[in-house]
Design an enzyme around this catalytic site. Sequence first.
Site, mmCIF file in Angstrom:
data_model
loop_
_atom_site.group_PDB
_atom_site.id
_atom_site.type_symbol
_atom_site.label_atom_id
_atom_site.label_comp_id
_atom_site.label_asym_id
_atom_site.label_seq_id
_atom_site.Cartn_x
_atom_site.Cartn_y
_atom_site.Cartn_z
ATOM 1 C CG HIS A 87 58.509 45.676 41.771
ATOM 2 N ND1 HIS A 87 58.754 46.731 40.941
ATOM 3 C CD2 HIS A 87 57.749 44.796 41.068
ATOM 4 C CE1 HIS A 87 58.184 46.490 39.778
ATOM 5 N NE2 HIS A 87 57.578 45.328 39.821
ATOM 6 C CD GLU A 147 53.705 45.896 32.022
ATOM 7 O OE1 GLU A 147 53.513 45.962 33.249
ATOM 8 O OE2 GLU A 147 54.663 45.275 31.534
ATOM 9 C CG ASN A 167 50.954 46.963 39.750
ATOM 10 O OD1 ASN A 167 49.827 47.097 40.207
ATOM 11 N ND2 ASN A 167 51.667 45.879 39.921
ATOM 12 C CG ASP A 168 54.625 49.170 34.967
ATOM 13 O OD1 ASP A 168 55.152 50.143 35.545
ATOM 14 O OD2 ASP A 168 55.133 48.036 34.961
ATOM 15 C CB CYS A 195 48.672 39.817 36.437
ATOM 16 S SG CYS A 195 49.705 40.776 35.333
HETATM 17 C C1 PEP Z 1 52.027 45.641 36.513
HETATM 18 O O1 PEP Z 1 52.702 46.536 36.014
HETATM 19 O O2 PEP Z 1 50.832 45.780 36.857
HETATM 20 C C2 PEP Z 1 52.610 44.316 36.736
HETATM 21 C C3 PEP Z 1 51.881 43.285 37.109
HETATM 22 O O3 PEP Z 1 53.955 44.180 36.607
HETATM 23 P P1 PEP Z 1 55.017 44.723 37.686
HETATM 24 O O4 PEP Z 1 54.245 45.175 38.896
HETATM 25 O O5 PEP Z 1 55.925 43.604 37.977
HETATM 26 O O6 PEP Z 1 55.645 45.848 36.943
HETATM 27 MG MG MG Z 2 54.622 46.067 35.096
#
Ligand code: PEP
Ligand code: MG
Length: 543
Positions: free
Chosen positions: A188, A431, A454-455, A502
């Site tokens: 993050h 995710e 990302n997750d 996203c």
């Molecule tokens: C993700 O996991 O891709 C996401 C957008 O959420 P975060 O990065 O806040 O976990």
């Molecule tokens: Mg996430």
Amino acid sequence: MAVFKGKGVYGAVAVGKALIFKRQAAEVRRVSVQDTEQELERVNSAKELAVAQLTQIHEKALKEVGETNAEIFEIHIMMLDDEDYNDSIKSIIETQKVNAEYAVAVTSDNFAEMFANMDDAYMQARSADVKDISNRLIACLTSSGESASVQDEKMIVCADDLAPSETVSLDKDKVLAFVTAFGSSNSHTAILARNMNIPAVIGAGQEFLDALEDGCIVGVDGHTGEVFVSPDEETVKRLENKQAEDIKKKQLLLELKGKENITLDGTRINIFANIGGVGGIGAVLANDAGGIGLFRSEFLYLESEDYPTEEQQFQAYKKVLESMAGKKVIIRTLDIGADKQIDYFDLDKEDNPALGFRAIRICLTRPDIFRTQMRALYRASAFGELGIMFPMITSVSEVQKCLDMCEQVRNELSADGIRFNEKTELGIMIETPAAAVISDKLAPMVDFFSVGTNDLTQYTLACDRQNAKLEPFVDTHHEAILRLIEMSAENAHANNAWIGICGELAADLSLTETFLRMGIDELSVSPPFVLPLREKVRSLSLK
Ligand code: PEP
Ligand code: MG
């Protein structure tokens, strides 16, 4: 000159003085003094400086995070003037004949402990505030008053790693670039660095930190991930040329403002932006995003000392919706746990936090917190085009419970005669591999999917996104990930739902064509990536 290599997370270049991010206050030593009057005068001057700094921070916070969140700095100013606090410092200096720093540190420990032992949760929280103001006072006493958050010059922040909460509290206007010794590019912190639109390199190594001295010159190339400590003249020149080129490119991109996101053969896509707080709206508008595809609401909680109230949340969401003037705003419900820890939630330490008690699991276990947020969101829905989405979904029953909470909140608001938008879109994040695999079952329940790559990457490839060592094993283009996204897109469309992405992969221009061919309806990226993505879309032909 020493050169280090990390991973560039935002492609831009900077040269400037290093500011070594200090997590802990400087060690305070007890020194005997003769002239106690002089120490008392030093305390007064330091206090004046601290108040000036806090006033400046308060003004900035008002603009960036709104009145409610900025209030804490007003409280800090009042605490600095507290009679008991000041009497304690004075008495320690006079009776023990010691230096001002020591008297402040002892007072800080005593008062912090006193607050921590109080029954009332609000008063307990003041313990951290006493430490904070005392550290500031000590910083004003020990240096010429400069502190990391208020230096006049823009500097390059160098740290071992930064927690998301530390990153948000940095004075962003004073940060020229970011370099961390550790951390991974999907963390993050890296995401925040991208949002801040400044050069950033993650994982430059311990050797980089060892080579630094406060104030030494550092060159950062966010394109290549190179970091130069005390760069020679030739390197500085080369970096400056690169910086000038970046600026030119950015100016060219600005010509794309107001243009459509359409391929040469007529396929359209929405390009939205991701933000972590109300302060991000300026960047969304400046980069001409079509909406907000991900508002990470947890940052409201991270920036706060205690659970944000329904009213505080309502004001923040309303502000985002009003500022976006009818453009879609998708707000994700609280997604904490794993690397986003908040003290007042008092979560247990876990061996595997990424696989632990986080996001929707916390909300479904703590309906009080969930309900407060949902009420604030629905109340705000009357002021714009809101979409609400739920993170970390793995099952039909979780989605059903979220929908039940929505219904309960809508009924409560109707009964109380409070206005909200009945048609507020509801969606889930895809995710986890589980959500993608059962997306045929989940799609009929919602209006949209938003893929959190990302997750999804971390869980599909079994690679902790926080672990920098695993970077060589993280193939973000892995066929398994792309197949899961494609499967989700097919199931969304078969059920009249739309699908966006996203996660950070949405900004990967080498995948834009693939995503368009899958029929992805929306890509949501950090604001600085909106125009480069538009440029890419407009250069493609899918025929
Ligand atoms: C993700 O996991 O891709 C996401 C957008 O959420 P975060 O990065 O806040 O976990
Ligand atoms: Mg996430």
